[in-house]
Design a protein around this motif. Structure first.
Motif, mmCIF file in Angstrom:
data_model
loop_
_atom_site.group_PDB
_atom_site.id
_atom_site.type_symbol
_atom_site.label_atom_id
_atom_site.label_comp_id
_atom_site.label_asym_id
_atom_site.label_seq_id
_atom_site.Cartn_x
_atom_site.Cartn_y
_atom_site.Cartn_z
ATOM 1 N N THR A 1 -7.223 -5.304 -5.205
ATOM 2 C CA THR A 1 -6.047 -5.458 -4.348
ATOM 3 C C THR A 1 -5.083 -6.477 -4.947
ATOM 4 O O THR A 1 -3.872 -6.253 -4.969
ATOM 5 C CB THR A 1 -6.465 -5.869 -2.934
ATOM 6 O OG1 THR A 1 -7.356 -4.890 -2.409
ATOM 7 C CG2 THR A 1 -5.268 -6.018 -2.017
ATOM 8 N N LEU B 1 -3.557 3.468 5.057
ATOM 9 C CA LEU B 1 -4.424 2.371 5.497
ATOM 10 C C LEU B 1 -4.490 2.309 7.017
ATOM 11 O O LEU B 1 -3.518 2.617 7.705
ATOM 12 C CB LEU B 1 -3.911 1.033 4.960
ATOM 13 C CG LEU B 1 -4.011 0.813 3.454
ATOM 14 C CD1 LEU B 1 -3.342 -0.497 3.079
ATOM 15 C CD2 LEU B 1 -5.451 0.834 3.000
ATOM 16 N N MET C 1 -14.314 -6.946 3.055
ATOM 17 C CA MET C 1 -13.816 -6.552 1.748
ATOM 18 C C MET C 1 -14.695 -7.208 0.691
ATOM 19 O O MET C 1 -14.939 -8.403 0.739
ATOM 20 C CB MET C 1 -12.351 -6.979 1.603
ATOM 21 C CG MET C 1 -11.715 -6.587 0.292
ATOM 22 S SD MET C 1 -9.967 -7.022 0.150
ATOM 23 C CE MET C 1 -9.227 -5.696 1.060
ATOM 24 N N THR D 1 -4.655 -7.255 5.935
ATOM 25 C CA THR D 1 -5.323 -7.891 4.804
ATOM 26 C C THR D 1 -4.501 -7.730 3.539
ATOM 27 O O THR D 1 -4.324 -8.680 2.771
ATOM 28 C CB THR D 1 -6.733 -7.290 4.608
ATOM 29 O OG1 THR D 1 -7.492 -7.486 5.800
ATOM 30 C CG2 THR D 1 -7.451 -7.925 3.434
ATOM 31 N N ASP E 1 -6.972 -3.284 7.487
ATOM 32 C CA ASP E 1 -6.609 -3.206 6.072
ATOM 33 C C ASP E 1 -5.134 -3.497 5.781
ATOM 34 O O ASP E 1 -4.838 -4.227 4.831
ATOM 35 C CB ASP E 1 -7.007 -1.851 5.488
ATOM 36 C CG ASP E 1 -8.513 -1.690 5.387
ATOM 37 O OD1 ASP E 1 -9.242 -2.715 5.437
ATOM 38 O OD2 ASP E 1 -8.972 -0.545 5.263
#
Length: 71
Positions: A9, A46, A1, A53, A50
């Motif tokens: 995010t 997602l 990322m 995370t 992901d």
């Protein structure tokens, strides 16, 4: 990322947590769901690592907000 993805995010987490924890007198619950539904739909797509995370970032954001509230 990437750093940009991580920042976006975290910003998204702040918005979602803020809406979720707003009192009924701040924003009506029936006004919150139309705002959250498109986000929920996108997040349902997602895959891979992901979702984990994202959960970790949201958890860290909630923890940071809780600490700031207590301080």
């Amino acid at each position: 990322m990437t750093a940009l993805e991580r920042m976006l995010t975290k910003a998204l987490a702040e918005i979602v947590i803020g809406l979720d924890h707003s009192g009924d007198d701040a924003i009506a619950p029936e006004a919150v769901m139309p705002l959250l539904e498109p986000i929920i739909t996108l997040l349902d797509g997602l895959s891979g690592q992901d979702p984990r995370t994202l959960v970790d970032l949201i958890t860290n954001t909630q923890t940071r907000r809780a600490i700031q509230t207590v301080s």
